[in-house]
Design an enzyme around this catalytic site. Structure first.
Site, mmCIF file in Angstrom:
data_model
loop_
_atom_site.group_PDB
_atom_site.id
_atom_site.type_symbol
_atom_site.label_atom_id
_atom_site.label_comp_id
_atom_site.label_asym_id
_atom_site.label_seq_id
_atom_site.Cartn_x
_atom_site.Cartn_y
_atom_site.Cartn_z
ATOM 1 N N GLY A 10 0.827 -1.213 0.000
ATOM 2 C CA GLY A 10 0.000 0.000 0.000
ATOM 3 C C GLY A 10 0.859 1.260 0.000
ATOM 4 N N ARG A 72 -0.023 -4.274 -4.744
ATOM 5 C CA ARG A 72 -0.036 -5.404 -3.810
ATOM 6 C C ARG A 72 0.102 -6.641 -4.695
ATOM 7 N NH1 ARG A 72 -0.853 -4.040 1.194
ATOM 8 N NH2 ARG A 72 -2.212 -2.306 1.757
ATOM 9 N N ASP A 102 5.913 -5.022 6.033
ATOM 10 C CA ASP A 102 6.464 -6.307 6.493
ATOM 11 C C ASP A 102 6.564 -7.332 5.362
ATOM 12 O OD1 ASP A 102 3.692 -6.311 6.434
ATOM 13 O OD2 ASP A 102 3.461 -7.551 8.222
ATOM 14 N N THR A 124 4.973 1.638 6.511
ATOM 15 C CA THR A 124 3.576 1.220 6.651
ATOM 16 C C THR A 124 2.917 2.169 7.622
ATOM 17 O OG1 THR A 124 1.962 -0.365 7.463
ATOM 18 C CG2 THR A 124 4.137 -0.554 8.420
ATOM 19 N N ASP A 126 0.545 1.564 9.293
ATOM 20 C CA ASP A 126 0.151 0.788 10.474
ATOM 21 C C ASP A 126 1.227 0.868 11.570
ATOM 22 O OD1 ASP A 126 -2.062 0.079 9.025
ATOM 23 O OD2 ASP A 126 -1.496 -2.016 8.730
ATOM 24 N N ASP A 128 3.773 -0.990 12.334
ATOM 25 C CA ASP A 128 3.964 -2.191 13.147
ATOM 26 C C ASP A 128 5.092 -3.099 12.677
ATOM 27 O OD1 ASP A 128 2.698 -3.048 10.872
ATOM 28 O OD2 ASP A 128 0.954 -3.905 11.860
ATOM 29 N N ARG A 170 -4.379 -3.057 10.305
ATOM 30 C CA ARG A 170 -4.810 -4.408 9.949
ATOM 31 C C ARG A 170 -4.606 -5.414 11.095
ATOM 32 N NH1 ARG A 170 -2.439 -6.542 4.416
ATOM 33 N NH2 ARG A 170 -1.226 -4.707 4.845
HETATM 34 O O1 F6P Z 1 -1.118 -2.025 5.459
HETATM 35 C C1 F6P Z 1 -1.532 -0.715 5.436
HETATM 36 C C2 F6P Z 1 -2.997 -0.609 5.210
HETATM 37 O O2 F6P Z 1 -3.219 0.744 5.087
HETATM 38 C C3 F6P Z 1 -3.876 -1.258 6.281
HETATM 39 O O3 F6P Z 1 -4.056 -0.487 7.417
HETATM 40 C C4 F6P Z 1 -5.158 -1.481 5.523
HETATM 41 O O4 F6P Z 1 -5.853 -2.583 6.048
HETATM 42 C C5 F6P Z 1 -4.685 -1.819 4.163
HETATM 43 O O5 F6P Z 1 -3.434 -1.188 4.008
HETATM 44 C C6 F6P Z 1 -5.614 -1.359 3.066
HETATM 45 O O6 F6P Z 1 -5.102 -1.816 1.862
HETATM 46 P P1 F6P Z 1 -5.724 -1.534 0.431
HETATM 47 O O7 F6P Z 1 -5.280 -0.165 0.039
HETATM 48 O O8 F6P Z 1 -5.140 -2.588 -0.426
HETATM 49 O O9 F6P Z 1 -7.205 -1.612 0.566
#
Ligand code: F6P
Length: 343
Positions: A10, A72, A102, A124, A126, A128, A170
């Site tokens: 992402g 992704r 990660d 990220t 997140d 984490d 997530r």
């Molecule tokens: O991993 C980062 C993140 O922003 C998460 O918090 C979220 O669940 C996910 O990506 C959303 O991903 P996408 O943009 O593929 O919907």
């Protein structure tokens, strides 16, 4: 040297600041810096890389997204995907900087274990990735959460409503916890410290009995629906890296419905979603991304492959990719306790 740079997974605000640092330092030293399009996807089939110029890097520090594009992309899906990437690195590049979360760092570590000249950069929102206090994108995300809560507070108070705010995160609750703290959330629910639906409703009831008929309840998207008395959706078992669509489980809507039903409140739900990822990075994210981008470049030039710059106690240090490739960094008890002090 031909130094490749890619952004995978992402996007996050601050990616362009990291690309700029690597690109400008490389050009300054007379290297060729190759921007790989769309993450690992740009290495698996046709080599999709273009030499970056000074003009490409001009003015990008304040821009969100990634000028390289990202994806992704599950490298284990196309037959021999990982080996094809290894071959592309060997054929086209002298080094590769992989900016990502990660999943990206796990792949980078796998590549480095097989002799590929790879260096990582932690990204990220997140926040984490294990072994680093910050990841690119996190500071911008929590600022957006805080600003959103400021706005939602005024309308919640005016209407005597409960507003449930679902944040990204997530697997961990960093965005909910830190954004929620900064925005004065009245309750923060994160995966690390499960609570029951009854406890959430009890909290909003207690506030009402104190004359506070409104509440802002922040819920991280990764909170287990089952621990709240709901049913986990099958989408959770998605095996693709992009397959786990936590926002689609609707944990925020679930919590809101229960508060309405059990507490008799008028409730609204706001899912902040990709607003947390879009737009211009904060000064902190620009500076942090510049620091780790520059450190990754220095590692490449010094031949320190299989490493990733991380920040610890505000110092940027190099750590082995293997040390950041497994598990997640969780919100500690000390932070969670702070989240529960304020009612
Ligand atoms: O991993 C980062 C993140 O922003 C998460 O918090 C979220 O669940 C996910 O990506 C959303 O991903 P996408 O943009 O593929 O919907």
């Amino acid at each position: 040297m031909r130094i490749g740079v890619l952004t995978a997974g992402g996007d996050a605000p601050g990616l362009n600041a990291a690309i700029r640092a690597i690109g400008e330092m490389g050009l300054r030293d007379g290297h060729e810096v190759i921007g790989i399009a769309n993450g690992w996807a740009g290495l698996v089939d046709e080599f999709n890389g273009t030499a970056l110029t000074a003009a490409d890097l001009r003015g990008v520090i304040g821009q969100g997204g990634t000028l390289l594009g990202t994806a992704r992309f599950n490298l284990d899906k196309p037959p021999g995907g990982r080996d094809r990437v290894l071959a592309a690195i060997g054929e086209h590049l002298d080094a590769l900087v992989a900016i990502g979360g990660d999943g990206t760092q796990r792949i980078s570590n796998w590549m480095a274990d097989r002799g590929a000249p790879v260096v990582g950069v932690p990204k990220t929102l997140d926040n984490d990735i294990p072994g680093t206090d910050y990841c690119i994108g996190f500071d911008t995300a929590i600022n957006i959460v805080a600003e959103s809560l400021d706005r939602l507070h005024t309308t919640a108070i005016s209407h005597h409503r409960v507003i449930v705010v679902e944040t990204m995160g997530r697997s961990t609750g960093w965005v909910a916890a830190m954004g929620g703290l900064a925005g004065g959330a009245d309750m923060i629910v994160i995966p690390e410290f499960p609570i029951t639906m009854d406890e959430i409703v009890e909290h909003t009831n207690r506030r009402r009995s104190l004359g506070l008929a409104y509440s802002l309840v922040v819920v991280a998207e990764g909170v287990g629906l089952d621990t709240l008395g709901g049913i986990e959706s099958s989408e959770l078992s998605g095996e693709n890296v992009g397959g786990v669509r936590h926002a689609t489980r609707g944990v925020g809507y679930f919590v809101a419905a229960k508060i309405e039903e059990q507490g008799g409140f008028e409730v609204r739900t706001t899912v902040l979603g990709h607003l947390q990822r879009g737009g211009s990075p904060t000064a902190h994210d620009r500076i942090f991304a510049t620091r780790v981008g520059a450190a990754a470049y220095d590692a490449v030039v010094a031949g320190k492959f299989g490493m990733i710059p991380v920040v610890r106690d505000d110092n940027v240090v190099l750590a082995p990719l293997a040390s950041v490739s497994e598990g997640q960094r969780k919100v500690p008890r000390e932070i969670y306790d702070l989240c529960t002090i304020f009612f």
